[in-house]
Design a protein around this motif. Sequence first.
Motif, PDB file in Angstrom:
ATOM      1  N   TYR A   1       0.854  -1.187   0.000  1.00 19.89           N
ATOM      2  CA  TYR A   1       0.000   0.000   0.000  1.00 19.89           C
ATOM      3  C   TYR A   1       0.888   1.235   0.000  1.00 19.89           C
ATOM      4  O   TYR A   1       1.922   1.263   0.681  1.00 19.89           O
TER       5      TYR A   1
ATOM      6  N   ASP B   1      -3.388   5.084   1.011  1.00 18.57           N
ATOM      7  CA  ASP B   1      -3.476   3.643   0.758  1.00 18.57           C
ATOM      8  C   ASP B   1      -4.610   3.248  -0.184  1.00 18.57           C
ATOM      9  O   ASP B   1      -4.827   2.062  -0.425  1.00 18.57           O
TER      10      ASP B   1
ATOM     11  N   ARG C   1      -2.633   0.998  -4.187  1.00 19.27           N
ATOM     12  CA  ARG C   1      -2.107  -0.274  -3.675  1.00 19.27           C
ATOM     13  C   ARG C   1      -1.722  -1.189  -4.818  1.00 19.27           C
ATOM     14  O   ARG C   1      -2.038  -0.912  -5.975  1.00 19.27           O
TER      15      ARG C   1
END
Length: 225
Positions: free
Chosen positions: A61, A66, A69
């Motif tokens: 990530y 995040d 990813r």
Amino acid sequence: MSGQITPEKITPNTAAEGLPRPLLLQEVIAARAPWSHVVRQGETLRIVDLEGNQAVDFLIYSLADDAERYSFQDTIAAQENIFLRTGSILRSNEGAAMMTLVATSVAYHDTIGGACSVESNTLRYGHHTTSQHACVENFLCENAHYGRNKRDMVPNINWFMNVPVEADGALGIVDGISAAGLTVDLRAEMDVVAVVSNCPQINNPCNGFNPTPVMVIIAAADART
Ligand SMILES: [Zn+2]
């Protein structure tokens, strides 16, 4: 989970051979355990298969956001090959380079076989496996530290796992081609969180029916590059 136990033939020094210095982290992930750590741009993450034939399920990530990813689709499409080998660039769902497989002593690695789960275990191997720990649980536990949940699960990489693809497109999960002391070196191309499930599977040969510890080492960015 981490510890200090390594097989006699593999010492912390031999496991770190060839890496830039200083080493920022060196620890053992226990058999069946999850693990995660930040790897900054330029640093190298080495994973060592300490006892051989141990599948290491792996997600990446972006540290900054995040929502970006690892994407096996973007990785496979960009390199026009389904296997991960030395030189493979691990790409995000935005097509960006997240990490580069700068070196590995294993011929190729899998990114299409996915992660084992309680659900797939009970379907494939029977209801008696329902209490067995699986990689999806490891990923969910580890990702929970970062506020991620089931919506953040994506298809993963399986380091050291042998998933041949037959001429007709059929997949296999067969005996590994890894061995004790073999390694994967991943250079971060952006600041990332690397998430590992040291695969607990005991119903197929991906871990030689015997899950074992692996070592992780993070080395500083090489000042020469
Ligand atoms: Zn697994």
